[in-house]
Write an enzyme that holds these catalytic residues in place. Structure first.
Site, PDB file in Angstrom:
ATOM      1  N   HIS A  81     -53.976 -30.226 -45.146  1.00 27.67           N
ATOM      2  CA  HIS A  81     -52.818 -29.336 -44.979  1.00 27.67           C
ATOM      3  C   HIS A  81     -51.583 -29.797 -45.755  1.00 27.67           C
ATOM      4  CE1 HIS A  81     -51.659 -32.474 -42.204  1.00 27.67           C
ATOM      5  NE2 HIS A  81     -50.442 -31.950 -42.196  1.00 27.67           N
ATOM      6  N   HIS A 137     -46.344 -29.167 -48.119  1.00 22.84           N
ATOM      7  CA  HIS A 137     -46.909 -29.038 -46.764  1.00 22.84           C
ATOM      8  C   HIS A 137     -47.308 -27.583 -46.559  1.00 22.84           C
ATOM      9  CE1 HIS A 137     -47.178 -29.172 -42.391  1.00 22.84           C
ATOM     10  NE2 HIS A 137     -47.204 -30.477 -42.498  1.00 22.84           N
TER      11      HIS A 137
END
Length: 156
Positions: free
Chosen positions: A63, A78
């Site tokens: 992620h 992110h």
């Protein structure tokens, strides 16, 4: 002789809309706990390198990743908010730690529909982690194209 100031441009890691990081819904990012930067609202799931450099970290849940530019800027990308809980499901990496990359190179594909179906936000913060090594970070706003439109400028 005066000091030579080098300006550096950080390109959009996604196509979509860009805003200063204080607009992010996650207070860890909006309060700049990790550093200054921008938040992006992606139109598609193609994530590219924001700079020429090296992938220095890739989360085991895929992620998030960090790219270090050739000038030394460490940029965290992110992918979504709280997407760590999806344990990698919506992420298809096209990079590995230690890989040299160029700005605009595809690093990750993300299934945005899976993130949305999980009730999570696809907001994508792009944060300068080592801001103490740079000055005059200027975030940009508006529509951006992955790998092409600047989202930040800074000086070293």
């Amino acid at each position: 002789m005066g000091l030579l100031t080098k300006k550096m441009t950080i390109a959009a890691p996604v196509t979509g809309r860009c805003a200063p990081v204080n607009a992010c819904s996650d207070p860890v990012f909006s309060n700049k706990a990790l550093g200054d930067g921008v938040v992006l609202y992606p139109d598609d799931g193609r994530i590219v390198s924001p700079v020429d450099g090296t992938v220095i970290q890739l989360s085991h849940t895929l992620h998030a990743f960090i790219v270090q530019s050739v000038q030394g800027a460490q940029l965290l990308v992110h992918l979504g908010i709280n997407t760590v809980q999806l344990e990698g499901a919506p992420f298809n990496p096209h990079c590995k730690v230690g890989q040299e990359v160029t700005a605009g190179q595809l690093l990750m594909e993300v299934d945005l529909a899976q993130i949305s179906a999980a009730g999570l936000s696809a907001e994508t913060p792009c944060i300068l982690l080592n801001g103490e090594d740079f000055s005059n970070l200027k975030p940009h706003s508006g529509e951006v194209t992955a790998g092409k439109t600047p989202v930040m400028t800074l000086s070293k």
